[in-house]
Enzyme design. Sequence first.
Site, PDB file in Angstrom:
ATOM      1  N   TYR A  85       0.855  -1.195   0.000  1.00  0.00           N
ATOM      2  CA  TYR A  85       0.000   0.000   0.000  1.00  0.00           C
ATOM      3  C   TYR A  85       0.888   1.240   0.000  1.00  0.00           C
ATOM      4  O   TYR A  85       1.912   1.270   0.696  1.00  0.00           O
ATOM      5  CB  TYR A  85      -0.871   0.017   1.268  1.00  0.00           C
ATOM      6  N   GLU A 139      -3.347   7.664  -4.037  1.00  0.00           N
ATOM      7  CA  GLU A 139      -3.237   6.400  -3.303  1.00  0.00           C
ATOM      8  C   GLU A 139      -3.163   5.211  -4.251  1.00  0.00           C
ATOM      9  O   GLU A 139      -3.860   5.181  -5.266  1.00  0.00           O
ATOM     10  CB  GLU A 139      -4.461   6.248  -2.384  1.00  0.00           C
TER      11      GLU A 139
END
Length: 388
Positions: free
Chosen positions: A101, A189
Amino acid sequence: MDLLEYQGKQLFARHGLEVSAGEAVETVEEAVAAANRIGYPVVVKAQVLIGGRGKAGGVKLADNEAQVREHATNILGMDIRGHVVRTLWIEHASDIASEYYASVLLDRSAKLPLVIFSVEGGVEIEQVAEESPEKLVRQHVDPLEGLSREQALRIAADGGADEDVREGVADALLGLYEVWSAEDATLAEINPLIVTPERKVKALDAKVSLDGNALYRHAENQDLSDKENQDPIERRASEQGLQYVALDGDIGILGNGAGLVMSTLDVVAQAGGSPANFLDAGGGSDAAKIKQAVELILANDRVRAVLFNIFGGITRCDEVANGLIAAFGEIKPRVPFVVRLDGTNDVQGRELLQNAALANVHAARTMNEAAEKVVALAAEQSNNGGQS
Ligand code: GDP
Ligand code: MN
């Protein structure tokens, strides 16, 4: 302004991040044609402005044309928590060894950009933060210096990225930071940021929010907003340069100035009413502008009464009254209007309105008086509506 995954990936690619080649399509036939060009296996992905598409069945792998057809048919039109799928992104499927992530966002409390990295990707990051916060690296960046390769490598190492992919992770973080900064994003993101069996690091998903107030600096990003999913009246308003927000009550709120409009919402709610929408008509007082605003407010057919709240400062109430009278000469409002005029030349303004004796228009002097009146009128309208 939130971007769809594929739009985010296109920005990523522009800044050198690794993404899979793909095509955005809107029909099953286009999906099949795109998949045939891209080469199998492909992944068929719902393009909606909400996460958790995979869990909802909006992300499917396909090995051949028949499977693309099946998945595209199922996913197009699917409702993912209130978001109807109209666009699919077809990309070449990737093999996955690990899911990480990475994100860059504006940390408002620290007034600094923040880089977040974790080797626990593919799941909701809030869940990682809760269950294993030690697996989350958070590092602020000096916006004047930017993110250095050294700092990016340290983040990758601190986060526990496999040693052989730390350079690749650092590249991804640097690219993501560049997207965030160069495109005036508030959030960039990647979840998951994958490591392939060939040990390449690649963005498999993209979530990008651009700062709408900085959009004027990015001509090429201006048509990225999700027009199809936007409220059609909101779209019309933004095309006319007006601030309009759709709500779900039955009282239209119109005012000059954002602050005044906001407090009008509160006062109407306090009086027991429920706003249907609000529109900031800005400082204008000419008939054409007022007509435009009134038309927008009335375009929502849930509106049963309208509160037009004017506080005269530089804008003079008598000019607004004249504008209103001219506008109402052209559009006959089908619902009652309460017009509150206060401030510069308010006495003259109210007198003008009174003399014009417009059907369906009531003058008020204070905000509370106006709010109570409009709530009562809306209730009356809905009672009448019930009988007819
Ligand atoms: P989200 O559910 O809305 O976050 O959508 P994602 O784009 O993140 O996809 C959800 C999940 O689908 C990912 O976490 C992957 O596990 C899986 N996925 C997506 N693309 C691929 C792919 O190309 N290959 C494989 N094997 N899995 C994929
Ligand atoms: Mn994702």
